[in-house]
Scaffold this motif. Structure first.
Motif: not given
Length: 376
Positions: A291-314
């Protein structure tokens, strides 16, 4: 008719049915095992025209949200190019929000994905169906003849409209059904997803089952994950409801390997595998959601957009660091040890740590399901 006295299992009973069919040799085990296929989810934007009561984008207390901008074309291109350079077998799901709010972006995404048919094995669009016009169906069929469309129908109009109204409060069922008809008219493959809440429990499994089967499209259902007390149901309530549906299916005696009925077709072809002996669940293990314009990655769609679970920018960070982020392991362990959805765990108890002493009594329930299958 078969009845289960106790549903002593805290996982999706519909997935278990598929696993049993595979274990008994009545279905071939698919190639989608851990690491074999990576499931890429493109969340184009958060905007939606509906205001579903159980929406997973409703706030989870205790966690901070990132302010995400809409995905841009360059971001999508970058994610796809990088993904095909890392993985040889992928699926891509285009979702939102409601992705059809920007049909031009959907068209461009599908068109670009079609350049990688050798690696991208399946493309799906998840939509509420209300904007799926005749023109959209025709265009998508031309761009990607094999594309699959996932549409949520929560039962008869009186149930669906309660759970999935427009933001204006207007009902959405008739437009969603029109979307289904438009897709089918052009030969697109459609699967219905259905969410079970207190409304469906009170309505009754039999009339719900009859309505969903009457649509004539493969369908599958799951439990509403929400802290709304008017919607929330327990795991045992959901399991009991699911068993009643499966009892009804078994008594209908419609299942054959060459022509399954709509319910079982969806269970076999669409359910996610969660086999204890060879885990291949998509959560964290084989899924990346962007999600987002920098390709931020999450391991689960339902955890977007919570900062604590963001894996970083792909796209901007080292992809090895993104893929090895310990959050992915936490979610994987949560499933392995607790058989709990990460989103549900956060709503229920605010942590991804598995609960102690949660060994699941699979045996009794598995025996029940095998007996149901043999009688079907």
């Amino acid at each position: 008719m078969l009845k289960a006295k106790n549903a002593l299992i805290a996982l999706d009973v519909l997935v278990l049915l598929k696993n049993i069919l595979i274990s008994e040799g009545r279905l071939d085990r698919p190639s989608d095992k851990a690491g074999d296929i990576m499931h890429i989810v493109l969340n184009l934007f958060d905007d939606c025209n509906l205001k579903c009561k159980y929406c997973y984008k409703n706030d989870i207390s205790g966690f901070s949200k990132l302010q995400l901008k809409h995905m841009e074309a360059d971001t999508i291109v970058g994610i796809i190019k990088k993904s095909v350079s890392i993985w040889n077998d992928l699926t891509v799901n285009i979702t939102g929000g409601e992705p059809l709010l920007n049909k031009k972006m959907v068209y461009e995404t599908i068109e670009f994905i079609s350049n990688y048919k050798d690696k991208i094995k399946k493309t799906t669009i998840t939509t509420n169906g209300t904007l799926l016009s005749d023109e959209f169906a025709k265009t998508v069929k031309t761009l990607c003849p094999d594309i699959e469309i996932d549409i949520t129908i929560d039962g008869p109009p009186e149930l669906h409209n309660q759970q999935r109204p427009f933001k204006s409060g207007d009902t959405s069922y008739s437009l969603a059904m029109s979307g289904i008809e438009n897709a089918l008219a052009y030969g697109l493959k459609v699967t219905l997803n259905s969410v079970i809440s207190r409304y469906q429990i009170n309505y009754g499994s039999l009339p719900y089952y009859k309505h969903m089967n009457s649509i004539g499209v493969p369908w599958i259902f799951g439990k509403a994950i929400t802290d709304d007390k008017s919607l929330k149901i327990s795991e045992s309530e959901f399991n009991d409801f699911a068993i009643q549906i499966l009892d009804r299916w078994a008594s209908d005696d419609k299942y054959t390997t060459d022509k399954p009925n709509t319910l079982i077709d969806s269970l076999i072809l669409r359910a996610l595998e969660k086999i204890p002996e060879a885990p291949s669940e998509r959560c964290a293990n084989s899924l990346m959601s962007f999600a987002g314009n920098t390709g931020l990655a999450w391991p689960c769609t339902k955890l977007i957009p919570y900062k604590e679970f963001c894996l970083g920018s792909f796209l901007e960070d080292n992809d090895t660091n993104v893929l090895s982020n310990p959050i992915r392991k936490d979610i994987y362990n949560l499933f392995q040890d607790d058989n709990t959805c990460a989103h549900e765990a956060l709503i229920e108890r605010g942590t991804l740590i598995p609960l102690p002493d949660t060994a699941i009594e699979r045996g009794k329930f598995t025996d029940f399901m095998k007996e149901a299958i043999n009688k079907a």
